[in-house]
Design an enzyme around this catalytic site. Sequence first.
Site, PDB file in Angstrom:
ATOM      1  N   TYR A 152       0.855  -1.193   0.000  1.00 29.32           N
ATOM      2  CA  TYR A 152       0.000   0.000   0.000  1.00 29.32           C
ATOM      3  C   TYR A 152       0.887   1.237   0.000  1.00 29.32           C
ATOM      4  O   TYR A 152       1.924   1.245   0.670  1.00 29.32           O
ATOM      5  CB  TYR A 152      -0.895  -0.017   1.252  1.00 29.32           C
ATOM      6  CG  TYR A 152      -2.065   0.924   1.163  1.00 29.32           C
ATOM      7  CD1 TYR A 152      -3.093   0.685   0.264  1.00 29.32           C
ATOM      8  CD2 TYR A 152      -2.141   2.056   1.973  1.00 29.32           C
ATOM      9  CE1 TYR A 152      -4.176   1.553   0.169  1.00 29.32           C
ATOM     10  CE2 TYR A 152      -3.222   2.929   1.885  1.00 29.32           C
ATOM     11  CZ  TYR A 152      -4.224   2.658   0.981  1.00 29.32           C
ATOM     12  OH  TYR A 152      -5.292   3.523   0.881  1.00 29.32           O
ATOM     13  N   SER A 171     -19.965  -3.589  -0.965  1.00 27.85           N
ATOM     14  CA  SER A 171     -18.851  -3.155  -0.098  1.00 27.85           C
ATOM     15  C   SER A 171     -19.284  -1.931   0.705  1.00 27.85           C
ATOM     16  O   SER A 171     -20.349  -1.348   0.439  1.00 27.85           O
ATOM     17  CB  SER A 171     -17.634  -2.792  -0.963  1.00 27.85           C
ATOM     18  OG  SER A 171     -17.913  -1.634  -1.723  1.00 27.85           O
ATOM     19  N   ARG A 211     -23.127 -15.492  -5.892  1.00 29.35           N
ATOM     20  CA  ARG A 211     -22.827 -16.358  -4.752  1.00 29.35           C
ATOM     21  C   ARG A 211     -23.764 -17.545  -4.721  1.00 29.35           C
ATOM     22  O   ARG A 211     -24.866 -17.474  -5.281  1.00 29.35           O
ATOM     23  CB  ARG A 211     -22.864 -15.586  -3.432  1.00 29.35           C
ATOM     24  CG  ARG A 211     -24.085 -14.782  -3.194  1.00 29.35           C
ATOM     25  CD  ARG A 211     -23.815 -13.289  -3.140  1.00 29.35           C
ATOM     26  NE  ARG A 211     -23.045 -12.849  -2.004  1.00 29.35           N
ATOM     27  CZ  ARG A 211     -22.040 -11.983  -2.081  1.00 29.35           C
ATOM     28  NH1 ARG A 211     -21.702 -11.473  -3.252  1.00 29.35           N
ATOM     29  NH2 ARG A 211     -21.389 -11.598  -1.011  1.00 29.35           N
ATOM     30  N   GLY A 266     -10.340   0.795  -6.376  1.00 28.57           N
ATOM     31  CA  GLY A 266      -9.878  -0.414  -5.696  1.00 28.57           C
ATOM     32  C   GLY A 266      -9.604  -1.487  -6.733  1.00 28.57           C
ATOM     33  O   GLY A 266      -9.909  -1.319  -7.924  1.00 28.57           O
ATOM     34  N   MET A 306     -10.058  -5.271  -6.024  1.00 29.71           N
ATOM     35  CA  MET A 306     -10.274  -6.448  -5.183  1.00 29.71           C
ATOM     36  C   MET A 306      -9.949  -7.763  -5.911  1.00 29.71           C
ATOM     37  O   MET A 306      -9.499  -8.708  -5.286  1.00 29.71           O
ATOM     38  CB  MET A 306     -11.719  -6.482  -4.662  1.00 29.71           C
ATOM     39  CG  MET A 306     -12.063  -5.407  -3.656  1.00 29.71           C
ATOM     40  SD  MET A 306     -10.991  -5.333  -2.189  1.00 29.71           S
ATOM     41  CE  MET A 306     -11.341  -6.847  -1.350  1.00 29.71           C
ATOM     42  N   PHE A 326      -9.353   7.441  -8.032  1.00 26.79           N
ATOM     43  CA  PHE A 326      -9.597   8.273  -6.843  1.00 26.79           C
ATOM     44  C   PHE A 326      -8.966   7.610  -5.635  1.00 26.79           C
ATOM     45  O   PHE A 326      -9.082   6.398  -5.449  1.00 26.79           O
ATOM     46  CB  PHE A 326     -11.101   8.457  -6.591  1.00 26.79           C
ATOM     47  CG  PHE A 326     -11.379   9.282  -5.359  1.00 26.79           C
ATOM     48  CD1 PHE A 326     -11.251  10.658  -5.401  1.00 26.79           C
ATOM     49  CD2 PHE A 326     -11.721   8.674  -4.144  1.00 26.79           C
ATOM     50  CE1 PHE A 326     -11.469  11.433  -4.256  1.00 26.79           C
ATOM     51  CE2 PHE A 326     -11.941   9.434  -3.003  1.00 26.79           C
ATOM     52  CZ  PHE A 326     -11.816  10.812  -3.064  1.00 26.79           C
ATOM     53  N   VAL A 373      -8.863   8.471  -1.501  1.00 27.69           N
ATOM     54  CA  VAL A 373      -9.391   9.369  -0.463  1.00 27.69           C
ATOM     55  C   VAL A 373      -8.257   9.962   0.389  1.00 27.69           C
ATOM     56  O   VAL A 373      -8.383  11.084   0.887  1.00 27.69           O
ATOM     57  CB  VAL A 373     -10.447   8.641   0.415  1.00 27.69           C
ATOM     58  CG1 VAL A 373      -9.818   7.637   1.357  1.00 27.69           C
ATOM     59  CG2 VAL A 373     -11.335   9.628   1.140  1.00 27.69           C
TER      60      VAL A 373
HETATM   61  N1  NAP Z   1      -9.286   4.616  -3.281  1.00 31.02           N
HETATM   62  C1  NAP Z   1      -9.794   4.912  -2.096  1.00 31.02           C
HETATM   63  O1  NAP Z   1      -9.677   6.038  -1.612  1.00 31.02           O
HETATM   64  C2  NAP Z   1     -10.536   3.854  -1.346  1.00 31.02           C
HETATM   65  C3  NAP Z   1     -11.261   4.173  -0.199  1.00 31.02           C
HETATM   66  C4  NAP Z   1     -11.979   3.163   0.425  1.00 31.02           C
HETATM   67  C5  NAP Z   1     -11.934   1.860  -0.065  1.00 31.02           C
HETATM   68  N2  NAP Z   1     -11.169   1.601  -1.151  1.00 31.02           N
HETATM   69  C6  NAP Z   1     -11.111   0.261  -1.749  1.00 31.02           C
HETATM   70  O2  NAP Z   1     -12.429  -0.108  -2.071  1.00 31.02           O
HETATM   71  C7  NAP Z   1     -12.562  -1.508  -1.997  1.00 31.02           C
HETATM   72  C8  NAP Z   1     -13.724  -1.820  -1.077  1.00 31.02           C
HETATM   73  O3  NAP Z   1     -13.398  -1.395   0.240  1.00 31.02           O
HETATM   74  P1  NAP Z   1     -14.478  -1.513   1.404  1.00 31.02           P
HETATM   75  O4  NAP Z   1     -13.853  -1.152   2.679  1.00 31.02           O
HETATM   76  O5  NAP Z   1     -15.703  -0.794   0.971  1.00 31.02           O
HETATM   77  O6  NAP Z   1     -14.745  -3.090   1.328  1.00 31.02           O
HETATM   78  P2  NAP Z   1     -15.519  -4.054   2.279  1.00 31.02           P
HETATM   79  O7  NAP Z   1     -16.703  -3.373   2.858  1.00 31.02           O
HETATM   80  O8  NAP Z   1     -14.535  -4.707   3.187  1.00 31.02           O
HETATM   81  O9  NAP Z   1     -16.048  -5.135   1.210  1.00 31.02           O
HETATM   82  C9  NAP Z   1     -15.186  -5.862   0.382  1.00 31.02           C
HETATM   83  C10 NAP Z   1     -15.799  -5.920  -1.011  1.00 31.02           C
HETATM   84  O10 NAP Z   1     -14.865  -6.507  -1.894  1.00 31.02           O
HETATM   85  C11 NAP Z   1     -15.489  -7.580  -2.603  1.00 31.02           C
HETATM   86  N3  NAP Z   1     -14.485  -8.601  -2.901  1.00 31.02           N
HETATM   87  C12 NAP Z   1     -13.721  -9.283  -2.037  1.00 31.02           C
HETATM   88  N4  NAP Z   1     -12.886 -10.114  -2.705  1.00 31.02           N
HETATM   89  C13 NAP Z   1     -13.149  -9.939  -4.014  1.00 31.02           C
HETATM   90  C14 NAP Z   1     -12.629 -10.511  -5.212  1.00 31.02           C
HETATM   91  N5  NAP Z   1     -11.651 -11.426  -5.189  1.00 31.02           N
HETATM   92  N6  NAP Z   1     -13.139 -10.100  -6.385  1.00 31.02           N
HETATM   93  C15 NAP Z   1     -14.124  -9.182  -6.434  1.00 31.02           C
HETATM   94  N7  NAP Z   1     -14.656  -8.599  -5.358  1.00 31.02           N
HETATM   95  C16 NAP Z   1     -14.172  -8.978  -4.148  1.00 31.02           C
HETATM   96  C17 NAP Z   1     -16.551  -8.085  -1.666  1.00 31.02           C
HETATM   97  O11 NAP Z   1     -17.522  -8.785  -2.405  1.00 31.02           O
HETATM   98  P3  NAP Z   1     -18.086 -10.236  -1.932  1.00 31.02           P
HETATM   99  O12 NAP Z   1     -19.094  -9.950  -0.858  1.00 31.02           O
HETATM  100  O13 NAP Z   1     -18.663 -10.779  -3.168  1.00 31.02           O
HETATM  101  O14 NAP Z   1     -16.903 -11.004  -1.429  1.00 31.02           O
HETATM  102  C18 NAP Z   1     -17.073  -6.762  -1.097  1.00 31.02           C
HETATM  103  O15 NAP Z   1     -17.950  -6.163  -1.981  1.00 31.02           O
HETATM  104  C19 NAP Z   1     -11.218  -2.034  -1.505  1.00 31.02           C
HETATM  105  O16 NAP Z   1     -10.458  -2.392  -2.618  1.00 31.02           O
HETATM  106  C20 NAP Z   1     -10.613  -0.830  -0.835  1.00 31.02           C
HETATM  107  O17 NAP Z   1      -9.217  -0.877  -0.776  1.00 31.02           O
HETATM  108  C21 NAP Z   1     -10.482   2.558  -1.803  1.00 31.02           C
END
Ligand code: NAP
Length: 396
Positions: free
Chosen positions: A92, A203, A227, A301, A303, A325, A327
């Site tokens: 990261y 998510s 699923r 993201g 994932m 983007f 944050v």
């Molecule tokens: N760029 C930014 O500023 C920023 C800010 C916040 C979050 N993020 C990113 O956004 C993403 C979501 O974060 P969050 O905290 O909202 O997540 P979260 O609530 O922990 O949920 C995880 C999500 O990822 C999905 N997922 C897990 N493994 C996967 C895979 N192998 N392929 C496809 N989908 C998968 C899950 O779907 P299932 O239920 O189907 O497993 C669920 O929708 C992460 O990548 C995080 O790093 C980025």
Amino acid sequence: MAPSRALFTTTTTALRQLRPPNTRLNPIQSRFISAYGYEQAKCLTFPKYGEPKDVLSLHSHSISPPHGDLVTIRFLASPINPADINQIQGVYPTKPTFTTSLSTSDPIAVGGNEGVAEVISTGSKVKDVQKGDWVILKKQGFGTWRTHAQTTMENLVVIKNKEGLRPEQVGTVSVNPCTAYRMLKDFVDLAPREWFIQNGANSGVGRAAIQLGKLWGYKSINIVRKRESGMEELKQDLQSLGADMVVTDEEVEKKDFRDRVKEATNGGREPIRLGLNCVGGSLVNAMAKHLAPDSHMVTYGAMSKQPVQLPTGLLIFKNISFDGFWVSRWSEQKPEEKEACVQEVLDLTREGKFKDTPMQPLTWNWDTKQDELVQAAQGTLEGFRSGKGIFVFGET
Ligand SMILES: NC(=O)c1ccc[n+]([C@@H]2O[C@H](COP(=O)([O-])OP(=O)(O)OC[C@H]3O[C@@H](n4cnc5c(N)ncnc54)[C@H](OP(=O)(O)O)[C@@H]3O)[C@@H](O)[C@H]2O)c1
């Protein structure tokens, strides 16, 4: 290395030797605190990058009474976000601070980047905050998987009105809801009844986008992974938040999806002008095909760990922009906007207009075992979870 001013600590061993004559049992917290006001703290730390199960361990230390502009805080709730795990893995961009200021001979870093804490004591020069106030962190990299910490106000944001809010709600406001908020507002000027399409819709960010979008009059196509069980319940759950259409990743790749989109968007008269992607891979191309000319696809993201291949036809003939983007960068560039965003989402939460994401809380008491805490972190990147992991601090 000299101990840092912001986190001056005394070794636990030294304090333990003082304990019998100089400590008392706090009847509420059921643990020893020093008569001299030393706080005993525990934190989940790592000495090097690796898988959480291989590198995380629970470390105890003590914190001296705050003086000058120092503030001592006790954590109330700290989520376990995917980025926290990526940070421990060393992949990261925001690096943690490896330090010996927590009374170790070799440097260690504290895991976690988000959370809410309560101010428990302040130095004589501190004016902007008082005992009992709730604070969140201004930036990533602080280390929030800990019972207590000592710092200065330049690292903290005071929550102005905490009434009616739970620690879990305040402790998860600054990353996911702010990310969804900015991505909906900053790339395209969506008008009411216009659409966005997103993957990872269940998510934390996806759920926030559905709800904020609904409040602002936007419509949404929401893609979740197919699923084996619980699909209907998940659809209903997202629809109850305001999702107009919920589909699986498999449905998006099918031929009839174009007709379904056309029907939903009133024959295309209500254009899809924004895409949000946290998954990656071929799904992004399948989504981008449905965007109107001059739209934006924002990636935040990855994932699936699969790269996004840009479809050249969409770049040339439809002028689709592919953006990113983050944050953390936005928060550092626009701290006032970040505070306003946090307050706005918390107001909506208090008014019952914004629901927090489903969570799997783990109560972290003074006696909680290292294994339980490490296990909670390790499970974060497993898919198909029923909720986000979060440490909720009890008797610490
Ligand atoms: N760029 C930014 O500023 C920023 C800010 C916040 C979050 N993020 C990113 O956004 C993403 C979501 O974060 P969050 O905290 O909202 O997540 P979260 O609530 O922990 O949920 C995880 C999500 O990822 C999905 N997922 C897990 N493994 C996967 C895979 N192998 N392929 C496809 N989908 C998968 C899950 O779907 P299932 O239920 O189907 O497993 C669920 O929708 C992460 O990548 C995080 O790093 C980025």
